[in-house]
Design an enzyme around this catalytic site. Structure first.
Site, short mmCIF file in Angstrom:
data_model
loop_
_atom_site.label_atom_id
_atom_site.label_comp_id
_atom_site.label_asym_id
_atom_site.label_seq_id
_atom_site.Cartn_x
_atom_site.Cartn_y
_atom_site.Cartn_z
N ASP A 1 0.84 -1.20 0.00
CA ASP A 1 0.00 0.00 0.00
C ASP A 1 0.88 1.25 0.00
O ASP A 1 1.84 1.34 0.77
CB ASP A 1 -0.87 -0.04 1.26
N GLU B 1 1.94 -0.42 -4.99
CA GLU B 1 1.08 0.70 -5.34
C GLU B 1 2.04 1.89 -5.43
O GLU B 1 2.41 2.48 -4.41
CB GLU B 1 0.01 0.92 -4.26
#
Lengths: 594, 594
Positions: free
Chosen positions: A242, A279
């Site tokens: 993330d 990400e």
């Protein structure tokens, strides 16, 4: 009382109160506690991480709780929404044809890290980098959750399904200066967190109140140890990081040309062969898609999401981009020795519209989040097909169904690694909510009854996955660089006339011919995102040859997608592609392929 | 044929030829070969690294081969110059009073890495970071050397002696572009080595032809793995990092503010408590003494070497500096929470004059090295005491003896961690050669017969070590910051008159009074580096108190140094310190100390 940053299990008392944890005073009664456990005490029965090649991988992003929590899941009530419940649905995943599940965060998180009156459902608020989330266990015992998690991994592996964890190493649940003291803040605040220049406040590059100081030596070691733990002791197959660009920042927040942490991860022998998905951006301006550090990382390709959305809603100026997306994004990954599979191709994910909502809403509808619909992105590139929200209009419904099939077709035929979102294969809806992080309810759960109503979509996705695994365009053979792949595919672009692709601003259609990797098939694809039918010339064939129609999304099931042996022969030299439709024809170049 | 960079044993065929290895062609017959071994197969009999606190540590730098190779060692001929031979000399080391041995390189090195006609004796030319040097085994079997090395470690530990390895991670024996291809160059030249900007040549920050690219992720991991291996599997207690500043450079050679490798080493749990000693400079201009990265590293303090040499040869302007050196160099280490022991105080080491030669030669005499005496430093800060080289003049000889004792006294009484050089306690000579790296001969070996001729020096060093371990000035209690130590010692400086130290440019004397850590002793030291005697006032005492003379280097043995019970009482209020002499008086402040 603080949590052990290396604790492998966490117990959360019923009296836990996030807001009390932010006030000074004795917190012994209400604090979360680390539970001592020996992670070696488990019988793996010979299980090992699967190390499935990316070229064979189709990822399915799911929420452990949301997957089986809905009563329609038919999972036993005590197991609904748990690791154990997920085991019951392995046959479903297997039949769907995906090869890996990507779990939204399963590190122990603070479910109270949400505005008052709401819960944190998604889980991007970690309080531990080692303990599996306790509430996803079907029993209250913290150690039982540990075993249950491993039982689930073992069962998934037995079915040939890999497990990828969405991991949050960019911030923690301790929030900003007003947040609770749970662990790291109480141990070494200025080591674990990136502080502002005057060191009086947290730097916030994550939008979550704090930023983990990921390249600080002790934090860097902690993150490595966590990853190694999940692979070595929990047998997971990969990670999705993330806001991974945070991991490229130094302790002052500057971008490092060679972030030690990222190279540590990439060069770790124990992590070799695991899936490492970035990400590749953060909430403070770093954007590294196509340029994330290292040689082997995969990246969420948001260009794929945006450009395919633009093309299929018939935006002007979208044809050239979608062509690049179908070919594995050579404009982004055509450098060095990148493989096509380093691009994770997604249309939807947990964050944003579901696929159904993407074709049913022009605007977000986040009123239920309690922030006056101000939260969530307004830039969805969606199209409601004529009516905002649910509709009884059969034409609208048919168009939405076709668009859903168009999205799946482009995604699962494109070069790169596809990632599907839980429930999209049954047109799961969040009623236009594109930021459902705070709803642990039917809004966010998978309603399994939709599988009956949208059985044609479910069948279509299964057939597409089977087609993808069978064909030899992308998924056969060893990984190779995108550039070499494209050389071998010998792609030719067309418009309605052969060899004359329409790259103009107002073009909404495209066709291509390409050769499969081993040269056994020729494929001819035609995309019509226009609101009128278009008739495409087909490449001429030898007398004994004939195109077969594998896919035409304008047709009703079962003609919309056909396995090879049932595919109709196309006799004409031209093909009329209906509005908002995708067609794929195929030709076997040697007998054995038929 | 290349060596395995992780190989734990190396076999060197008799036919090995470094120069042949630099030529293309089949090298199978003449190449060094990695030998497969399982490092776990050894019975350590419960041995563990000792983790002796630095405050108790006295280091003895020695060359494994040179220590016992000389026939006078009385080691059995087949064991002379080997790991096994060293075991025979453990009682000697124990009696001398040192607590740790620091070995010149024992990683397998290329003994042919020297000009034609010479050998590389010192060993700073590694071909492996894992294998112990094969030729230091008493048998030809490469695996036997592995066991013999461990037998030696185990025996040293049984005697309470720690083992520190001098490790070379800044360059390798592969040399420059014309050098041999042994291992790394053949595997991944541009990963392992730092290249010049146009990448056609090696960057040479080491003076040895190449520079290891230490912060490159794979190299960084290799170095960490090596260190962990030597601690985990070989039980060594610490490391001295040759040209450690190289380890702070990035792949372009720039200084990194937070070098990942150095933080990796400092934060490694397995390495915690090991001694990490930096030679905090390199051959290309980096100089980091006092500013080496990290909190716990120790540093070779070259200011100690230079300033004590300057003072004792009566250079002008040297008194202020030597005062700082005696107090643990607060001008260098008085910042943050550095401890006094982070300063490794040395007068001599393998590189440069031996202590005998430091007081016997004004100039280097390196003709035997074959480079016309151009090699080696010309800046030795030495003084020949009137005659260049050996002398039959009894006055000269007596002065040299006194100077040797002066050096030992300052070094072993100063705050910080002392490091002695092999043989200095017997006035080992290299005949004025200050760069004897290429001589595997009596020039560089320890001649044990010197112990008889210079028995008074040997006795003096033993007594000083015993005194150091007994007193509570530096070596009692837990490590604490230098600043806090100095606050507690309450140092007062004096000249020949009390409270009037002579800090002037032409001063060559200094006296001090300080209190021991626990307040049980008062020490009064007087240094006279001048060529005339100087009479110093002594601090007045209460009627029932009396100073005792522990050390006076002007006196012959056994009066030069006396254990407490044998120390003479000093009745007069003044003390005449002879030319080039050091005196230490002590007073017990409570009865139990007597």
């Amino acid at each position: 009382m603080l949590l052990d940053p290396y604790g492998v299990a966490v117990a959360v008392p019923h009296t836990y109160d996030r807001w009390a944890a932010a006030r000074p005073g004795d917190n012994a009664a209400t604090a979360m506690k680390s539970v001592v456990a020996d992670p070696r005490c488990y019988d793996w029965e010979g299980d090992r991480p699967l190390r499935r090649p990316l070229v064979e991988t189709v990822i399915y992003e799911l929420h452990v709780r949301g997957f089986t929590r809905h009563p329609s899941s038919r999972v036993a009530p005590e197991k609904r929404g748990t690791y154990a419940g997920l085991i019951d649905k392995i046959p479903y995943l297997k039949e769907l044809g995906v090869t890996a599940v990507e779990f939204l965060p399963v590190f122990q998180f603070d479910s109270q890290a949400a505005p008052k009156g709401f819960v944190n459902y998604w889980g991007y608020q970690p309080v531990s980098f080692f303990a599996p989330h306790h509430a996803y266990g079907s029993r209250t015992n913290a150690l039982a959750a540990l075993d249950e998690f491993r039982d689930m991994i073992k069962a998934l592996h037995r079915a040939g399904l890999e497990v990828i964890l969405d991991v949050v190493f960019n911030h923690t649940a301790e929030g900003d200066a007003g947040g609770p003291t749970l662990c790291w803040r109480g141990l070494a605040n200025d080591s674990y967190y990136t502080l502002d220049r005057d060191r009086s406040r947290y730097a916030d590059y994550t939008g979550c109140g704090n930023t983990l100081n990921a390249n600080q030596p002790i934090v860097r070691r902690l993150i490595q140890d966590s990853l190694r733990y999940w692979v070595d002791h929990m047998h997971v197959d990969g990670f999705r990081f993330d806001l991974a660009s945070i991991l490229a920042r130094d302790e002052k927040g500057h971008l490092l040309p060679n972030p030690p942490l990222l190279w540590d991860i990439e060069s770790d022998p124990l992590l070799a062969g695991t899936k490492l998905i970035a990400e590749a951006w953060d909430a403070a301006g770093l954007y590294q898609v196509g340029s994330f550090v290292g040689d082997t990382w995969q990246e969420w390709n948001d260009h794929f999401r945006d450009d395919v959305r633009r093309f299929l809603r018939a935006e002007n100026g979208s044809v050239r981009s979608v062509a690049a997306r179908i070919l594995g994004s050579p404009d982004i990954y055509g450098h060095e020795e990148r493989t096509a599979e380093q691009s994770i191709n997604f249309i939807t994910c947990h964050d944003g519209f579901t696929l159904n909502d993407l074709v049913s809403y022009d605007r977000k509808h986040n009123e239920a989040n309690g922030e006056g619909n101000r939260d969530g992105t307004a830039d969805n590139l969606s199209w409601n097909c004529g009516v905002e929200g649910p509709s009884d209009d059969l034409t609208v419904e048919a168009l939405r169904n076709r668009q859903v099939k168009n999205f799946f077709t482009v995604q699962l035929l494109a070069m790169g690694t596809p990632m599907l979102l839980m429930g999209d294969e049954a047109r799961r809806t969040q009623r236009g909510n594109n930021n459902a992080y705070c709803h642990d309810s039917e809004l966010s759960w998978f309603d399994w009854s939709l599988l009956e109503r949208h059985g044609d979509i479910h069948r279509f996705v299964k057939a597409l996955n089977a087609f993808r695994q069978r064909r030899d365009v992308v998924t056969e053979g060893q990984a190779q660089s995108l550039n070499s792949l494209l050389r071998r595919a010998r792609v030719e672009w067309h418009g309605v006339e052969l060899g004359r692709p329409d790259w103009s601003e107002t073009s909404h259609s495209l066709a291509f011919t390409l050769r499969s990797l081993r040269g056994r098939f020729l494929f001819h694809g035609m995309f019509n995102a226009y609101w009128e039918p278009l008739t495409f010339d087909l490449p001429p064939l030898l007398a004994e040859q004939a195109w077969r129609r594998c896919i035409d999304t304008a047709l009703d099931a079962p003609d919309d997608i056909c396995p090879w042996h049932a595919a109709s022969i196309v006799g004409q030299p031209r093909y009329a592609v209906q509005p908002q439709s995708v067609v794929l024809l195929a030709l076997a170049l040697d007998r054995t392929s038929e």
